[in-house]
Design a protein around this motif. Sequence first.
Motif, PDB file in Angstrom:
ATOM      1  N   ASN A  82       0.839  -1.199   0.000  1.00 35.85           N
ATOM      2  CA  ASN A  82       0.000   0.000   0.000  1.00 35.85           C
ATOM      3  C   ASN A  82       0.881   1.259   0.000  1.00 35.85           C
ATOM      4  O   ASN A  82       2.102   1.186  -0.083  1.00 35.85           O
ATOM      5  CB  ASN A  82      -0.964  -0.009   1.196  1.00 35.85           C
ATOM      6  CG  ASN A  82      -0.231  -0.066   2.531  1.00 35.85           C
ATOM      7  OD1 ASN A  82       0.876   0.462   2.665  1.00 35.85           O
ATOM      8  ND2 ASN A  82      -0.834  -0.693   3.511  1.00 35.85           N
ATOM      9  N   ASN A 235      -9.077  -3.192   1.513  1.00 35.95           N
ATOM     10  CA  ASN A 235      -7.830  -2.443   1.677  1.00 35.95           C
ATOM     11  C   ASN A 235      -7.892  -1.521   2.902  1.00 35.95           C
ATOM     12  O   ASN A 235      -8.972  -1.217   3.417  1.00 35.95           O
ATOM     13  CB  ASN A 235      -7.423  -1.720   0.383  1.00 35.95           C
ATOM     14  CG  ASN A 235      -8.229  -0.466   0.082  1.00 35.95           C
ATOM     15  OD1 ASN A 235      -8.506   0.330   0.979  1.00 35.95           O
ATOM     16  ND2 ASN A 235      -8.588  -0.274  -1.179  1.00 35.95           N
ATOM     17  N   ASP A 236      -6.724  -1.113   3.371  1.00 35.78           N
ATOM     18  CA  ASP A 236      -6.653  -0.360   4.627  1.00 35.78           C
ATOM     19  C   ASP A 236      -7.331   1.003   4.553  1.00 35.78           C
ATOM     20  O   ASP A 236      -7.893   1.477   5.533  1.00 35.78           O
ATOM     21  CB  ASP A 236      -5.191  -0.167   5.041  1.00 35.78           C
ATOM     22  CG  ASP A 236      -4.577  -1.470   5.505  1.00 35.78           C
ATOM     23  OD1 ASP A 236      -5.353  -2.407   5.790  1.00 35.78           O
ATOM     24  OD2 ASP A 236      -3.346  -1.566   5.562  1.00 35.78           O
ATOM     25  N   LYS A 240     -10.297   1.895   7.215  1.00 34.19           N
ATOM     26  CA  LYS A 240     -10.256   3.041   8.127  1.00 34.19           C
ATOM     27  C   LYS A 240     -11.446   3.956   7.920  1.00 34.19           C
ATOM     28  O   LYS A 240     -12.051   4.465   8.850  1.00 34.19           O
ATOM     29  CB  LYS A 240      -8.953   3.816   7.935  1.00 34.19           C
ATOM     30  CG  LYS A 240      -7.802   3.109   8.596  1.00 34.19           C
ATOM     31  CD  LYS A 240      -6.512   3.895   8.431  1.00 34.19           C
ATOM     32  CE  LYS A 240      -5.334   2.995   8.793  1.00 34.19           C
ATOM     33  NZ  LYS A 240      -4.223   3.159   7.882  1.00 34.19           N
TER      34      LYS A 240
END
Length: 316
Positions: A82, A235-236, A240
Amino acid sequence: MSELIVEILEDFLGDSKKHYKEKCQISFDCPVCSYDIKGLEKGDGKGNLEVNYNYHVYKCWACSETYGTHGTINKLIRKHGNRLHLKQYKLVIPENRKRLVPDIEHTIDGLPQEFTPLDIERENFDYKKAITYLSKRNIGIDLIKKYNIGYAVNGDYKGRIIFPSYDDAGEINYYLGRSYDKYIKLKYKNPEVSKMDIIFNEGRINWDSNIYLVEGVFDHIALPNSIPMLGKILNDVLFKKLVSQAEAKVIILLDSDAKKDALKLYKRLNSTSLRGKILIVEMPEGFDIADVHQKLGKKGVIKLLTTARKIKESLL
Ligand SMILES: [Zn+2]
């Protein structure tokens, strides 16, 4: 320096297999072989992906020819890591290698030049092929307009339907080129930015309503207020954002072949402040939500959504 590069690599490739420190050579399970080809959640244990952090290159001995699994470490991180990994890499890379990491803040510069919207009828072969393909998937003119779906008659995206993705400022942050020719090997062609760094059609999400997490772009189009993960992994960036912004429920709708991934995702989200607001829809065997939309239309989709349920902690 070199230990730091190894640490970054291990963060997204998992534990290393063999490490020849004198040669600056280290091997990992190849993510393309393991995940994309074999559909495994963990590595395949073969350690076929070799990285040389002196020359800053990598190669998979099994799939580099057929899948293009070779190139610079920069490419490896862009494909499988990432933005944070890339940032860390840029910090530890020696000065004379910096040119290998072009522009970290690189974002795409709008849609491909040849992009042509499909909402205006045209008298050409490609237009007809594209429209026929979409209507077979139950995507009519209303959805074409809503998502600004297009195509290209020449250039790199010729023969593909182009699905633009808009960020929350209304700018293009990604797009997907889906081939409508069934004989083309590469079904999707995407821009050079990593899909791990973006939220597809972020600008279309209403964070106060129920949000549906789906796999692919066709699932996304079949279901209002959905986010396609463009795969089975969240995905991060999206993770979040969901934790901080989602006000209502988050409903997971992965394909029937991804039950394990769906449960994992459920567990991950349900152990955040979203606890109690996560639901899951179990897909009929062999189906994804786009199939349901294609065969049964809106009614079929709605009927399926009513089966959303919570999972007992003891069953996870
Ligand atoms: Zn491989």
